[in-house]
Write a protein that holds these residues in place. Sequence first.
Motif, short mmCIF file in Angstrom:
data_model
loop_
_atom_site.label_atom_id
_atom_site.label_comp_id
_atom_site.label_asym_id
_atom_site.label_seq_id
_atom_site.Cartn_x
_atom_site.Cartn_y
_atom_site.Cartn_z
N ASP A 1 -8.39 0.43 36.70
CA ASP A 1 -9.35 0.52 37.79
C ASP A 1 -9.30 -0.73 38.66
N THR A 2 -9.35 -0.52 39.98
CA THR A 2 -9.33 -1.63 40.92
C THR A 2 -10.61 -2.44 40.81
N ALA A 3 -10.46 -3.74 40.82
CA ALA A 3 -11.61 -4.65 40.78
C ALA A 3 -11.57 -5.56 41.99
N PHE A 4 -12.76 -5.94 42.47
CA PHE A 4 -12.87 -6.83 43.62
C PHE A 4 -13.63 -8.08 43.21
N GLY A 5 -12.90 -9.17 43.05
CA GLY A 5 -13.51 -10.43 42.66
C GLY A 5 -14.31 -11.02 43.82
N ASP A 6 -15.56 -11.32 43.57
CA ASP A 6 -16.47 -11.77 44.61
C ASP A 6 -16.83 -13.23 44.40
N ASP A 7 -16.36 -14.09 45.29
CA ASP A 7 -16.63 -15.52 45.17
C ASP A 7 -18.10 -15.85 45.38
N ALA A 8 -18.85 -14.92 45.99
CA ALA A 8 -20.28 -15.13 46.17
C ALA A 8 -21.04 -14.81 44.90
N LYS A 9 -20.36 -14.20 43.93
CA LYS A 9 -21.02 -13.85 42.67
C LYS A 9 -20.23 -14.50 41.52
N ASN A 10 -19.82 -13.68 40.56
CA ASN A 10 -19.15 -14.22 39.38
C ASN A 10 -17.65 -13.94 39.45
N LEU A 11 -16.98 -14.66 40.33
CA LEU A 11 -15.56 -14.42 40.56
C LEU A 11 -14.74 -14.54 39.28
N ASP A 12 -14.97 -15.62 38.53
CA ASP A 12 -14.14 -15.87 37.34
C ASP A 12 -14.30 -14.80 36.28
N GLU A 13 -15.55 -14.35 36.07
CA GLU A 13 -15.76 -13.30 35.07
C GLU A 13 -15.08 -12.00 35.47
N ILE A 14 -15.12 -11.68 36.76
CA ILE A 14 -14.49 -10.45 37.24
C ILE A 14 -12.98 -10.52 37.03
N ILE A 15 -12.40 -11.66 37.36
CA ILE A 15 -10.95 -11.83 37.17
C ILE A 15 -10.59 -11.72 35.69
N GLU A 16 -11.34 -12.41 34.85
CA GLU A 16 -11.02 -12.41 33.42
C GLU A 16 -11.07 -11.01 32.84
N ASN A 17 -12.08 -10.24 33.19
CA ASN A 17 -12.20 -8.90 32.62
C ASN A 17 -11.15 -7.95 33.18
N TRP A 18 -10.79 -8.12 34.44
CA TRP A 18 -9.71 -7.29 34.98
C TRP A 18 -8.39 -7.60 34.29
N VAL A 19 -8.11 -8.88 34.08
CA VAL A 19 -6.88 -9.26 33.37
C VAL A 19 -6.87 -8.67 31.96
N LYS A 20 -8.02 -8.69 31.30
CA LYS A 20 -8.10 -8.09 29.96
C LYS A 20 -7.79 -6.60 30.01
N SER A 21 -8.26 -5.93 31.06
CA SER A 21 -7.98 -4.51 31.20
C SER A 21 -6.48 -4.26 31.39
N VAL A 22 -5.83 -5.13 32.16
CA VAL A 22 -4.39 -5.00 32.36
C VAL A 22 -3.66 -5.16 31.02
N LYS A 23 -4.01 -6.21 30.30
CA LYS A 23 -3.36 -6.46 29.01
C LYS A 23 -3.63 -5.32 28.03
N HIS A 24 -4.84 -4.79 28.08
CA HIS A 24 -5.20 -3.71 27.17
C HIS A 24 -4.36 -2.46 27.46
N TYR A 25 -4.18 -2.16 28.74
CA TYR A 25 -3.37 -0.99 29.10
C TYR A 25 -1.92 -1.18 28.65
N ILE A 26 -1.39 -2.36 28.89
CA ILE A 26 0.00 -2.63 28.50
C ILE A 26 0.16 -2.52 26.99
N LYS A 27 -0.83 -3.04 26.27
CA LYS A 27 -0.79 -3.00 24.80
C LYS A 27 -0.79 -1.55 24.30
#
Length: 776
Positions: free
Chosen positions: A126-152
Amino acid sequence: MPLSINILYGSQNGTARHVAENLDKDLSSENIPTTLLTLNEYKNVEYTDNHLNIIIISTTGDGEPPDNAIHFYNGLLSGNEFITSSLTNKRYGLLGLGDSYFTYFCKPSKDIDTKLQEIGSKKVIDTAFGDDAKNLDEIIENWVKSVKHYIKNTSKGEEALVSPTSSTSSEEEKIRDIMEGIELTNNSEDNISIYTTETSGGDSVDITTGNGSIMDMESEEEEDDDYDDDDDDDDEKKVETIDIEYIPVMLDFDKKLLSQITQLKHVVKKPISYLNLSSASNLCRSVNYSRTQEIYPLLPKKLNSDHNILQYSENNPFPAKILSTQCLTSRNAIKKTIQVTMDITGLDWNYQPGYAFGIIAPNSDKLVLPLLKRLGLDPEDGFRAITTHENLCSSLPVMLNKNYTYYEAFKYFININSVPKKSFLRMLAEYCTDKEDKKQLYFLCSTQGAPSYRHLKSQYPSLLDILYTFKSCHPPFVAILENSSRIAPRYYSITSSPFHNPNIVSFMFNVESYKMPASSKDGKAHARYGLCTGWLEEKLEYPSIPDCIVNFRSRSVTLPIFPKIVNTFVLPPCPLEKSIIMAGPGTGVAPFISFIEYKRHLLEDGTIEHHPKLRTSTSTSTAINTNTDTNSNTNSNTNSNINTNPWLLFYGCRSMVKDCLIKDYALLWRQTLTNERLECTQAILNDLVITTSREGHGPKYIQDAMKLSENGRELSRQLKERNTYIYVCGNKSMCKGIHEALVEVLHHYQEMSVEEAENHLDILYKEKRYLRDIWG
């Protein structure tokens, strides 16, 4: 056959690139085949059914793609046959980076997502949009986890998510021991979905999917503090003088947050080590030599086969000779603004009004030398970086197999001024001998530590501040090098016109400064300065008396510059036949000076080669009136023979006396000129509205002046005309205020609903007739 991963990124300031490179390193360490390239290098990628295409893209300007993604972006949206055929029926995952404060939030990523769906690409993450006005780092981290999970899961031939593993690695056991009873759930992925990404713990963050509306714009997470900010609320942060010594500060953390944690979730993984350093002790380069030689990240010059000219970039800057400097503000101005004029003969740059260029600025010795001392490094000792994993070195600050001194590495290459990424803090934790230091750093790298990490970012720490706070931390140089980014260039708009002498370029900048919110060892609050503007302030001699110019022609003083590749904030074709509305406070007026001076030169000396023949008109347009405040200037020089294409400038400053940057132009621009070769008579500016936020009784800000009845009625009428272009340049709060003012005048004077006014401005934006250069 194992899944192969294409990681394509578009990044202007480094954030998207950092995410892509870290993902590439993580996957490569698990022997997953990857290809890492910019989006503009899309032709160098293999697209098969066995490839997963990961796209990570930020946004720059007013909803524009980054320079290194624009060819892919335009090609995809226009239906380029190679791109569409390559991606049709292929799997993809997409991450957009943005700031919802802006109007067109994550527009490039939303456009790409929509187009990929139209051509039949298969969204598997699923596409994610990291928002620097909110919790950018958390959004990035969870999206990366989703990528790794799919690959796994895909590598196991499974369609559903795998169950969370209960095994514990030795690394997790080590963290668990340090955290003294705090449960570590780093492997728990029950909160991660292939199709839905949510933050776990802390604040809940809504991540809009690709089906969300295209509403707002973004700018990549800013690491550059060299921007103009005309907000009065920040005035108390500004300081007048530069400290002789760089004083590190003790960073502030809320200890209660850590004490209340019983379970530590998702600590950032320990970064991979991939470099070796060999000694280069025979360099014999002193600090003074390296300082005077200004050793930049030079690469071999490339010849352009089409034009046979040298190509200059941030990797190969051009030495522009300084001709003169001038202070544009008074001694008691809140901000100091300097104008610099340079000779770019040999650059072969056919720049246009509104173009920008980058400056490569080094770190200050006031920071570099104390940092070297803290790390126990001899500034003149040399090293060479070598590796057998060159695929992991794309973001390495220095070049492989080349000799540098430690001073040169920190002076010219390693970014030591920006807020460290979580992966960098995770690396530092490994080299702390004090358990409390380790705990705090692990906490900052976890999901629950997100509020503390955001607080850390708000303190603008340098690497020296970090090491001063965590006194037991003694990282080796190789670990710092592996996890650091290169100093990013700073961009400036040109204020000069290329009409008379295309080899002369002028620009202006504010000397940016702010007070550190934390205290230092001497108990005082100290100032920090913008990397580039602080360096320019030290490097360039200029008088403190306005209007006094220092001549550099007899000296050999240069600045390392390079042209910005993509420039969209430019005048339309045949500008004398267009109505131009410009708005910008402070140094936001820089590109407009270039616009207006170009028009003046065109009216004075232009020929049919410069501009198509114009027809004079017997009708006149209504000039916008400024307010009655004595600090504003109006132009009433209209007559029946003036061409009906008004140019209007709204400019804001604090004081006409202290910091008005266009006072030298005000009378010049009030002229009406006739060019017989072009068969036209026009005013240079039909109206100039100047607002002063600290003086007089008129409107304080540009948006206030726009809403005055004598201005708003004509402004709204111009916005309805087909040949009108409006340009806005400034920080995001100002641009938002002006946007709201434009909506209001359309609503009030053109009898539009608010929704209709917004839609009208959106049409102007899509037609490239509403352009904004936004920062901060």
